[in-house]
Design a protein around this motif. Structure first.
Motif, PDB file in Angstrom:
ATOM      1  N   ARG A  99       0.797  -1.229   0.000  1.00 34.52           N
ATOM      2  CA  ARG A  99       0.000   0.000   0.000  1.00 34.52           C
ATOM      3  C   ARG A  99       0.829   1.278   0.000  1.00 34.52           C
ATOM      4  NH1 ARG A  99      -5.065  -0.930   4.205  1.00 34.52           N
ATOM      5  NH2 ARG A  99      -6.055  -2.673   3.086  1.00 34.52           N
ATOM      6  N   ARG A 100       2.018   1.238   0.579  1.00 39.27           N
ATOM      7  CA  ARG A 100       2.775   2.469   0.796  1.00 39.27           C
ATOM      8  C   ARG A 100       4.047   2.582  -0.026  1.00 39.27           C
ATOM      9  NH1 ARG A 100      -1.358   5.137   2.497  1.00 39.27           N
ATOM     10  NH2 ARG A 100      -2.265   4.348   4.436  1.00 39.27           N
ATOM     11  N   ARG A 101       4.445   1.522  -0.682  1.00 37.97           N
ATOM     12  CA  ARG A 101       5.690   1.561  -1.439  1.00 37.97           C
ATOM     13  C   ARG A 101       5.402   1.466  -2.938  1.00 37.97           C
ATOM     14  NH1 ARG A 101       8.762   4.099   1.335  1.00 37.97           N
ATOM     15  NH2 ARG A 101      10.444   3.463  -0.099  1.00 37.97           N
ATOM     16  N   LYS A 102       6.318   2.025  -3.726  1.00 38.69           N
ATOM     17  CA  LYS A 102       6.155   1.996  -5.178  1.00 38.69           C
ATOM     18  C   LYS A 102       6.108   0.572  -5.712  1.00 38.69           C
ATOM     19  CE  LYS A 102       9.700   4.547  -6.121  1.00 38.69           C
ATOM     20  NZ  LYS A 102      10.707   5.295  -6.918  1.00 38.69           N
ATOM     21  N   PHE A 103       6.895  -0.296  -5.109  1.00 36.18           N
ATOM     22  CA  PHE A 103       6.918  -1.681  -5.575  1.00 36.18           C
ATOM     23  C   PHE A 103       5.525  -2.307  -5.534  1.00 36.18           C
ATOM     24  CE2 PHE A 103       7.133  -6.171  -4.156  1.00 36.18           C
ATOM     25  CZ  PHE A 103       7.601  -6.728  -5.334  1.00 36.18           C
ATOM     26  N   GLY A 104       4.793  -2.101  -4.441  1.00 35.84           N
ATOM     27  CA  GLY A 104       3.454  -2.649  -4.334  1.00 35.84           C
ATOM     28  C   GLY A 104       2.509  -2.093  -5.380  1.00 35.84           C
ATOM     29  N   ARG A 105       2.583  -0.788  -5.609  1.00 37.75           N
ATOM     30  CA  ARG A 105       1.719  -0.181  -6.625  1.00 37.75           C
ATOM     31  C   ARG A 105       2.095  -0.650  -8.027  1.00 37.75           C
ATOM     32  NH1 ARG A 105       2.483   4.292  -3.042  1.00 37.75           N
ATOM     33  NH2 ARG A 105       4.143   5.160  -4.357  1.00 37.75           N
ATOM     34  N   TYR A 106       3.379  -0.868  -8.246  1.00 35.87           N
ATOM     35  CA  TYR A 106       3.819  -1.376  -9.543  1.00 35.87           C
ATOM     36  C   TYR A 106       3.264  -2.782  -9.803  1.00 35.87           C
ATOM     37  CZ  TYR A 106       7.212   2.448  -9.925  1.00 35.87           C
ATOM     38  OH  TYR A 106       7.807   3.683 -10.020  1.00 35.87           O
ATOM     39  N   VAL A 107       3.250  -3.620  -8.778  1.00 30.42           N
ATOM     40  CA  VAL A 107       2.733  -4.982  -8.939  1.00 30.42           C
ATOM     41  C   VAL A 107       1.258  -4.952  -9.321  1.00 30.42           C
ATOM     42  CG1 VAL A 107       2.197  -7.134  -7.717  1.00 30.42           C
ATOM     43  CG2 VAL A 107       4.411  -6.032  -7.376  1.00 30.42           C
ATOM     44  N   TYR A 108       0.481  -4.102  -8.651  1.00 27.08           N
ATOM     45  CA  TYR A 108      -0.938  -3.976  -8.998  1.00 27.08           C
ATOM     46  C   TYR A 108      -1.095  -3.449 -10.428  1.00 27.08           C
ATOM     47  CZ  TYR A 108      -2.921  -4.914  -4.380  1.00 27.08           C
ATOM     48  OH  TYR A 108      -3.322  -5.525  -3.221  1.00 27.08           O
ATOM     49  N   ALA A 128       1.355  -0.577 -18.034  1.00 29.11           N
ATOM     50  CA  ALA A 128       2.343  -0.331 -16.985  1.00 29.11           C
ATOM     51  C   ALA A 128       3.718  -0.076 -17.577  1.00 29.11           C
ATOM     52  CB  ALA A 128       2.388  -1.519 -16.025  1.00 29.11           C
ATOM     53  N   GLU A 129       4.089  -0.857 -18.602  1.00 36.44           N
ATOM     54  CA  GLU A 129       5.388  -0.662 -19.231  1.00 36.44           C
ATOM     55  C   GLU A 129       5.453   0.662 -19.979  1.00 36.44           C
ATOM     56  OE1 GLU A 129       8.623  -3.303 -21.762  1.00 36.44           O
ATOM     57  OE2 GLU A 129       6.569  -4.031 -21.447  1.00 36.44           O
ATOM     58  N   LEU A 130       4.356   1.014 -20.664  1.00 37.35           N
ATOM     59  CA  LEU A 130       4.315   2.294 -21.357  1.00 37.35           C
ATOM     60  C   LEU A 130       4.342   3.463 -20.379  1.00 37.35           C
ATOM     61  CD1 LEU A 130       1.675   1.519 -24.148  1.00 37.35           C
ATOM     62  CD2 LEU A 130       4.150   1.798 -24.427  1.00 37.35           C
ATOM     63  N   GLY A 131       3.859   3.217 -19.144  1.00 40.37           N
ATOM     64  CA  GLY A 131       3.858   4.255 -18.125  1.00 40.37           C
ATOM     65  C   GLY A 131       5.205   4.439 -17.450  1.00 40.37           C
ATOM     66  N   GLY A 132       6.219   3.677 -17.866  1.00 35.89           N
ATOM     67  CA  GLY A 132       7.555   3.862 -17.320  1.00 35.89           C
ATOM     68  C   GLY A 132       7.941   2.883 -16.235  1.00 35.89           C
ATOM     69  N   ILE A 133       7.121   1.889 -15.951  1.00 34.56           N
ATOM     70  CA  ILE A 133       7.434   0.898 -14.924  1.00 34.56           C
ATOM     71  C   ILE A 133       8.353  -0.164 -15.513  1.00 34.56           C
ATOM     72  CG2 ILE A 133       6.472  -0.885 -13.415  1.00 34.56           C
ATOM     73  CD1 ILE A 133       3.930   0.756 -13.225  1.00 34.56           C
ATOM     74  N   ASP A 134       9.412  -0.474 -14.787  1.00 32.25           N
ATOM     75  CA  ASP A 134      10.316  -1.548 -15.204  1.00 32.25           C
ATOM     76  C   ASP A 134       9.662  -2.869 -14.825  1.00 32.25           C
ATOM     77  OD1 ASP A 134      12.348  -3.324 -15.750  1.00 32.25           O
ATOM     78  OD2 ASP A 134      13.929  -2.099 -14.855  1.00 32.25           O
ATOM     79  N   THR A 135       8.866  -3.410 -15.727  1.00 28.20           N
ATOM     80  CA  THR A 135       8.073  -4.601 -15.426  1.00 28.20           C
ATOM     81  C   THR A 135       8.950  -5.818 -15.156  1.00 28.20           C
ATOM     82  OG1 THR A 135       7.847  -5.045 -17.801  1.00 28.20           O
ATOM     83  CG2 THR A 135       6.087  -3.787 -16.737  1.00 28.20           C
ATOM     84  N   ARG A 136      10.038  -5.955 -15.871  1.00 26.73           N
ATOM     85  CA  ARG A 136      10.902  -7.115 -15.672  1.00 26.73           C
ATOM     86  C   ARG A 136      11.518  -7.111 -14.276  1.00 26.73           C
ATOM     87  NH1 ARG A 136      14.314  -7.383 -21.400  1.00 26.73           N
ATOM     88  NH2 ARG A 136      12.536  -7.886 -22.759  1.00 26.73           N
ATOM     89  N   LYS A 137      12.030  -5.969 -13.875  1.00 20.14           N
ATOM     90  CA  LYS A 137      12.646  -5.863 -12.553  1.00 20.14           C
ATOM     91  C   LYS A 137      11.615  -6.083 -11.448  1.00 20.14           C
ATOM     92  CE  LYS A 137      15.506  -2.724  -9.783  1.00 20.14           C
ATOM     93  NZ  LYS A 137      16.152  -1.380  -9.749  1.00 20.14           N
ATOM     94  N   THR A 138      10.400  -5.571 -11.645  1.00 23.10           N
ATOM     95  CA  THR A 138       9.359  -5.720 -10.637  1.00 23.10           C
ATOM     96  C   THR A 138       8.945  -7.172 -10.497  1.00 23.10           C
ATOM     97  OG1 THR A 138       8.540  -3.496 -11.124  1.00 23.10           O
ATOM     98  CG2 THR A 138       7.060  -4.974  -9.945  1.00 23.10           C
ATOM     99  N   ILE A 139       8.762  -7.876 -11.621  1.00 24.76           N
ATOM    100  CA  ILE A 139       8.384  -9.290 -11.560  1.00 24.76           C
ATOM    101  C   ILE A 139       9.482 -10.102 -10.888  1.00 24.76           C
ATOM    102  CG2 ILE A 139       7.952 -11.339 -12.971  1.00 24.76           C
ATOM    103  CD1 ILE A 139       6.489  -9.531 -14.939  1.00 24.76           C
ATOM    104  N   MET A 140      10.724  -9.791 -11.196  1.00 23.32           N
ATOM    105  CA  MET A 140      11.832 -10.496 -10.555  1.00 23.32           C
ATOM    106  C   MET A 140      11.811 -10.283  -9.044  1.00 23.32           C
ATOM    107  SD  MET A 140      15.889 -10.227 -11.425  1.00 23.32           S
ATOM    108  CE  MET A 140      17.118 -11.076 -10.429  1.00 23.32           C
ATOM    109  N   LYS A 141      11.510  -9.057  -8.620  1.00 24.59           N
ATOM    110  CA  LYS A 141      11.438  -8.777  -7.186  1.00 24.59           C
ATOM    111  C   LYS A 141      10.323  -9.560  -6.505  1.00 24.59           C
ATOM    112  CE  LYS A 141      13.403  -4.100  -7.078  1.00 24.59           C
ATOM    113  NZ  LYS A 141      13.124  -2.664  -6.788  1.00 24.59           N
ATOM    114  N   THR A 142       9.206  -9.776  -7.214  1.00 27.69           N
ATOM    115  CA  THR A 142       8.122 -10.556  -6.605  1.00 27.69           C
ATOM    116  C   THR A 142       8.572 -11.970  -6.299  1.00 27.69           C
ATOM    117  OG1 THR A 142       7.218 -11.240  -8.755  1.00 27.69           O
ATOM    118  CG2 THR A 142       6.364  -9.200  -7.803  1.00 27.69           C
ATOM    119  N   TYR A 143       9.383 -12.554  -7.170  1.00 27.51           N
ATOM    120  CA  TYR A 143       9.860 -13.918  -6.920  1.00 27.51           C
ATOM    121  C   TYR A 143      10.946 -13.950  -5.858  1.00 27.51           C
ATOM    122  CZ  TYR A 143       6.992 -15.877 -10.586  1.00 27.51           C
ATOM    123  OH  TYR A 143       5.911 -16.293 -11.320  1.00 27.51           O
ATOM    124  N   ILE A 144      11.738 -12.894  -5.757  1.00 27.24           N
ATOM    125  CA  ILE A 144      12.686 -12.804  -4.647  1.00 27.24           C
ATOM    126  C   ILE A 144      11.923 -12.763  -3.328  1.00 27.24           C
ATOM    127  CG2 ILE A 144      14.422 -11.344  -3.542  1.00 27.24           C
ATOM    128  CD1 ILE A 144      15.316 -10.460  -6.312  1.00 27.24           C
TER     129      ILE A 144
END
Length: 368
Positions: free
Chosen positions: A211-220, A229-245
């Motif tokens: 709810r409070r961090r960019k990472f969470g909003r990026y996942v949603y 999301a990718e067109l909006g400037g979100i690094d989708t690959r890095k975010t997905i990798m972080k979810t698995y970490i």
């Protein structure tokens, strides 16, 4: 699992990864540290080293899977299905040929609860008071935040009532559940068990991240529409990798708790846990279409699934029937989720009725 589903991915390896990490942490305590340094289980740092190895290894394995999915372009279903097989096989390839590893460090065992793995009466009351304070502070901050952005706020009486009711529930749970349970053969109150405390800390941390961090909003955002999301400037690959970490770290924590509770590492630890995790996420409101779901809902779904398992065990339902019921619940939950997304109310009711009837029939016929 909730974070993976939110991003339109899935993780079928959670059960095998949990079992593998639990086995590694047991190996650290019973084999690697004693054989390498000659230390026994009496060392106070043994459990810390074992837990750190488990968490770091879980993060590394999660990163490996996430990298293959996000940067390699391999579907998450295939990658995690491979991980499901690989991690389970590694347990039998670690030099012990599937041998049960026991006993474990005494301090490590407390992570699993038990007679010594709880806060006790005083610690539980301190936790209860802290919980009441957290409820009051969160309601106050939410009200102040809405005022700051000139949004509508609830009447003061409603917020006060919510704070009072929430605090009363917390204190009642501490008094009648945690303190009310006595350690067997003693009069000492057990209090809140360490696994419950860990669950609370992890849940609050995940809620804050989502709810409070960019990472969470990026996942949603990725789950709602990956292309946008990718067109909006979100690094989708890095975010997905972080979810698995993150999934790897959470699997390590769960592995530590389950291994500590058993006071041993067994080869079948985590078997079919992936089905329970998927069911819990879907029952908790997480959509396979992505972008919809909450941490609190996933926790509630896990409580429901565990209550279902425990209830069937108390009713002496045989193991095959329990698996059938879990499968029925999983399919029913996914069917309801699909019907809700398509706006088919009649299909929702039909799926619920059929699922309940099938589960009831299986439970009734599975009783001795």
């Amino acid at each position: 699992m909730c974070s993976s589903d939110l991003s339109r991915n899935i993780d079928l390896s959670v059960g095998s990864l949990l079992g593998f990490l639990g086995y590694v942490m047991a190996m650290v305590q019973t084999r690697w540290i004693p054989d390498t340094f000659g230390f026994g289980l009496e060392r106070k740092f043994t459990w810390i080293v074992a837990l750190a190895v488990g968490v770091l290894l879980g993060a590394a394995l999660g990163a490996a899977q996430g990298a293959i999915i996000s940067y390699g372009g391999v579907p998450a279903f295939i990658v995690t299905l491979g991980g499901f097989l690989v991690f389970r096989g590694l347990i039998f390839r670690m030099g012990e040929q599937g041998q049960t590893l026991s006993p474990l460090d005494n301090l490590f065992q407390r992570l699993g609860g038990g007679t010594d793995g709880s806060l006790g009466a005083i610690g539980s009351w301190v936790l209860g008071v802290a919980g009441c304070a957290a409820i009051v502070v969160s309601i106050y901050l939410a009200r102040a935040r809405r005022k700051r952005y000139e949004l509508g706020v609830r009447p003061m009486a409603v917020d006060v009532g919510l704070a009072v009711v929430g605090s009363a529930i917390v204190l009642a749970v501490v008094a009648f559940v945690a303190i009310g349970y006595k350690v067997p053969k003693t009069t000492r109150a057990a209090g809140v068990a360490y696994p419950v405390l860990i669950l609370m800390i992890v849940t609050m941390g995940m809620v804050y991240i989502s709810r409070r961090r960019k990472f969470g909003r990026y996942v949603y955002a990725i789950g709602g529409n990956p292309e946008a999301a990718e067109l909006g400037g979100i690094d989708t690959r890095k975010t997905i990798m972080k979810t698995y970490i993150l999934m790897g770290v959470l699997c390590a924590i769960s592995a530590a708790i389950q291994t500590a509770r058993l006071n041993s590492a067994v080869t079948n630890l985590g078997v079919q846990n992936e089905l329970d995790v998927i069911s819990a996420a879907v029952i908790g409101g997480t959509s396979f279409a992505g972008g919809v779901g909450t941490i609190a809902g996933a926790v509630l779904g896990a409580v429901i699934m565990q209550s279902l398992r425990s209830g069937m065990a108390l009713l002496a339902i045989d193991s095959p029937s329990q698996d059938i019921v879990v499968g029925v619940v999983l399919v029913t939950a996914v069917a309801i989720d699909s019907a809700v997304r398509l706006g088919r109310r009649r299909a929702v009711a039909m799926s619920l009725v059929v699922g309940l009837v099938l589960a009831a029939v299986v439970i009734q016929t599975g009783r001795p």
